[in-house]
Design a protein around this motif. Structure first.
Motif, mmCIF file in Angstrom:
data_model
loop_
_atom_site.group_PDB
_atom_site.id
_atom_site.type_symbol
_atom_site.label_atom_id
_atom_site.label_comp_id
_atom_site.label_asym_id
_atom_site.label_seq_id
_atom_site.Cartn_x
_atom_site.Cartn_y
_atom_site.Cartn_z
ATOM 1 N N LEU A 322 -62.977 -19.242 22.202
ATOM 2 C CA LEU A 322 -62.892 -18.136 23.153
ATOM 3 C C LEU A 322 -61.487 -17.989 23.739
ATOM 4 C CD1 LEU A 322 -66.253 -18.642 25.084
ATOM 5 C CD2 LEU A 322 -65.765 -17.022 23.242
ATOM 6 N N GLU A 323 -60.832 -19.085 24.016
ATOM 7 C CA GLU A 323 -59.537 -19.018 24.683
ATOM 8 C C GLU A 323 -58.364 -18.940 23.722
ATOM 9 O OE1 GLU A 323 -60.694 -21.488 28.746
ATOM 10 O OE2 GLU A 323 -59.911 -22.599 27.025
ATOM 11 N N ASP A 324 -58.572 -19.354 22.475
ATOM 12 C CA ASP A 324 -57.470 -19.356 21.514
ATOM 13 C C ASP A 324 -57.948 -18.906 20.130
ATOM 14 O OD1 ASP A 324 -54.927 -19.758 20.430
ATOM 15 O OD2 ASP A 324 -55.340 -21.864 19.953
ATOM 16 N N PRO A 325 -58.497 -17.682 20.020
ATOM 17 C CA PRO A 325 -58.932 -17.179 18.707
ATOM 18 C C PRO A 325 -57.727 -16.722 17.890
ATOM 19 C CG PRO A 325 -59.212 -15.462 20.320
ATOM 20 C CD PRO A 325 -58.717 -16.689 21.075
ATOM 21 N N TYR A 326 -57.973 -16.397 16.644
ATOM 22 C CA TYR A 326 -56.912 -15.834 15.815
ATOM 23 C C TYR A 326 -56.891 -14.309 15.944
ATOM 24 C CZ TYR A 326 -54.118 -14.571 11.733
ATOM 25 O OH TYR A 326 -53.162 -14.032 10.905
ATOM 26 N N GLU A 327 -58.088 -13.704 16.038
ATOM 27 C CA GLU A 327 -58.193 -12.256 16.175
ATOM 28 C C GLU A 327 -59.389 -11.908 17.055
ATOM 29 O OE1 GLU A 327 -56.525 -10.831 11.779
ATOM 30 O OE2 GLU A 327 -58.666 -11.178 12.098
ATOM 31 N N ILE A 328 -59.325 -10.707 17.668
ATOM 32 C CA ILE A 328 -60.462 -10.158 18.411
ATOM 33 C C ILE A 328 -60.686 -8.735 17.918
ATOM 34 C CG2 ILE A 328 -61.421 -9.593 20.660
ATOM 35 C CD1 ILE A 328 -59.594 -11.644 21.903
ATOM 36 N N TRP A 329 -61.915 -8.441 17.491
ATOM 37 C CA TRP A 329 -62.275 -7.141 16.940
ATOM 38 C C TRP A 329 -63.338 -6.476 17.813
ATOM 39 C CZ3 TRP A 329 -59.776 -5.343 12.572
ATOM 40 C CH2 TRP A 329 -59.001 -6.282 11.870
ATOM 41 N N LEU A 330 -63.337 -5.145 17.821
ATOM 42 C CA LEU A 330 -64.322 -4.376 18.584
ATOM 43 C C LEU A 330 -64.937 -3.342 17.658
ATOM 44 C CD1 LEU A 330 -65.361 -3.992 21.581
ATOM 45 C CD2 LEU A 330 -63.755 -2.071 21.705
ATOM 46 N N SER A 331 -66.257 -3.218 17.684
ATOM 47 C CA SER A 331 -66.900 -2.240 16.802
ATOM 48 C C SER A 331 -68.206 -1.732 17.393
ATOM 49 C CB SER A 331 -67.171 -2.856 15.426
ATOM 50 O OG SER A 331 -68.109 -3.913 15.527
ATOM 51 N N ARG A 388 -64.071 -9.402 9.754
ATOM 52 C CA ARG A 388 -62.869 -8.844 10.362
ATOM 53 C C ARG A 388 -62.853 -7.326 10.170
ATOM 54 N NH1 ARG A 388 -58.282 -11.819 7.333
ATOM 55 N NH2 ARG A 388 -56.947 -11.235 9.105
ATOM 56 N N TYR A 389 -63.671 -6.632 10.955
ATOM 57 C CA TYR A 389 -63.796 -5.183 10.790
ATOM 58 C C TYR A 389 -63.860 -4.513 12.161
ATOM 59 C CZ TYR A 389 -68.747 -5.911 11.854
ATOM 60 O OH TYR A 389 -69.921 -6.264 12.454
ATOM 61 N N GLY A 390 -63.642 -3.196 12.146
ATOM 62 C CA GLY A 390 -63.653 -2.404 13.371
ATOM 63 C C GLY A 390 -62.242 -2.159 13.871
ATOM 64 N N LYS A 391 -62.081 -2.121 15.170
ATOM 65 C CA LYS A 391 -60.771 -1.914 15.792
ATOM 66 C C LYS A 391 -60.216 -3.259 16.230
ATOM 67 C CE LYS A 391 -58.548 0.285 19.787
ATOM 68 N NZ LYS A 391 -57.420 0.828 19.026
ATOM 69 N N LEU A 392 -59.005 -3.568 15.804
ATOM 70 C CA LEU A 392 -58.360 -4.819 16.206
ATOM 71 C C LEU A 392 -57.888 -4.691 17.656
ATOM 72 C CD1 LEU A 392 -57.257 -7.644 15.305
ATOM 73 C CD2 LEU A 392 -55.096 -6.453 14.845
#
Length: 397
Positions: A322-331, A388-392
């Motif tokens: 949660l505190e140190d991910p590689y990417e965060i995606w929103l969909s 890894r899909y949606g809006k970065l």
């Protein structure tokens, strides 16, 4: 002349509106159909602070019944404060914003009320009511008095409102109501003819051919049917937001981080998992701040119920994911059985277990709550790419 909204305010309409997420957009159709049930937007308003001010003004109209004229005063103050240059005249633009948000909130709230199981048992039919506008749309007028069962597929595209400025509504009906109207049973749903220019059914404005209540709360299905959809798991959800790591110009491979926490023992019960999670977090509930600045609440008991115990040794990795991910995606995603639309945030991280093994960890949040957590020992690019899909929203450099 101000617009009347029946029995507003009421809790269901207020809750529907307050559950939305601010989404800056350039055009109204940047969000499609049921996505409007989850996102709050003002076309052309790209600043989050300005959206927050507009949202406060609309919330007051829904919760306190403030008039269109009051909203126009708020609108003028917001425009002046941010120097916003908007399209369309003031009178038209303010009415569109005010009417659209209040009518969809009212319709969604009514849907939640009308689909209450106790009410459905007594009133299993819904009746279309024309809004008695000065310039009626002929097709809307032709539907006035139409009575169909609440679960008739026709409502998935024709539940009100059905366009810009549409004042039509839907009301529940009992068997006695049908008898008083001289009906032995519900009517036959009108045939649906698609307008080739808009892609929507004839009589409905482009982009309005969806049921705002279904998008917000889901369509009522039988227990057996719901079990069938549950068995499909993630396959039951249709992805609505385009884009993936390629469109976002992200690397195909995710670098694996050395785990900061030691892998724990395998647990045998959900209760053990909940207790272990609480120990890892330092509390039964904890709010984590993710790299975007957003907050995610984790409830140990609720999350433990979604974890495969075979993967319980990886529970200590939760904080770093949660505190140190590689990417965060929103969909945006829509359940294909109930038509429920949700807005999900997905955090992706690859963790190195040893020299040869990697662990893909995906944390999934909704409404600011961590709802699921998947841990897959894999290095397969195909599987990782599907997460890894949606809006970065955010990505590590």
């Amino acid at each position: 002349m101000s617009t009347e909204y029946g029995n507003l305010p009421f809790e269901e309409a207020e809750a529907f509106f307050r559950d939305k997420v601010n989404i800056p957009t350039r055009r109204w159709d940047d969000l499609k159909k049921g996505e409007h049930a989850r996102g709050f937007m003002i076309a052309g308003a790209m600043r989050d602070d300005m959206l927050c001010d507009f949202r406060t003004a609309i919330d007051a109209a829904i919760a306190q019944g403030t008039t269109l004229e009051t909203f126009r005063d708020d609108f003028d103050g917001i425009v002046g404060r941010y120097g916003w240059s908007y399209n369309g005249g003031r009178g038209w633009r303010t009415r569109v914003i005010y009417d659209t948000n209040l009518r969809t909130s009212y319709a969604a709230g009514r849907y939640q009320q009308m689909t209450d199981p106790d009410l459905l048992a007594y009133c299993p039919y819904w009746r279309y009511r024309h809004g008695d506008s000065r310039h009626p749309r002929l097709m809307h007028l032709s539907w006035d008095g139409l009575v169909l069962r609440y679960d008739d597929p026709w409502w998935s595209t024709h539940y009100t409102p059905n366009g810009w400025g549409c004042t039509c509504s839907v009301e529940p009906c009992s068997q006695r109501d049908l008898a008083r109207a001289g009906k032995d049973g519900p009517d036959q749903a009108p045939p649906i003819e698609i307008d080739p220019k808009t892609g929507a059914p004839m009589g409905i404005d482009q982009g309005w051919d969806y049921n705002v209540g279904e998008a917000a709360f889901g369509k009522q299905l039988s227990a057996a049917t719901m079990d069938e959809w549950r068995a499909q798991g993630s396959a039951a959800w249709q992805r609505l937001t385009p884009g993936d790591f390629r469109a976002a110009s992200r690397p195909e491979r995710i670098p694996a981080d050395q785990a900061k926490a030691a892998i724990g023992p395998k647990l045998t019960t959900t209760a053990e998992a909940a207790k272990t999670l609480a120990g890892i977090m330092g509390a039964a509930e904890r709010i984590y701040t993710v790299p975007t600045g957003g907050k995610i609440l984790v409830n140990a008991e609720a999350l433990a119920g979604h974890i495969d115990l075979d993967r319980s040794p990886y529970l200590p990795l939760l904080p770093e994911v949660l505190e140190d991910p590689y990417e965060i995606w929103l969909s945006f995603e829509q359940h294909q059985g109930t038509n429920l639309v949700v807005l999900r945030q997905r955090l992706i991280k690859m963790v190195r277990l040893d020299k040869e093994r990697g662990l893909l960890v995906t944390a999934q949040a909704r409404h600011g709550l961590l709802e699921a957590w998947t841990m897959i020992p894999t290095s397969k690019l195909g599987y990782i790419g599907k997460q890894r899909y949606g809006k970065l929203l955010w990505g590590r450099e």
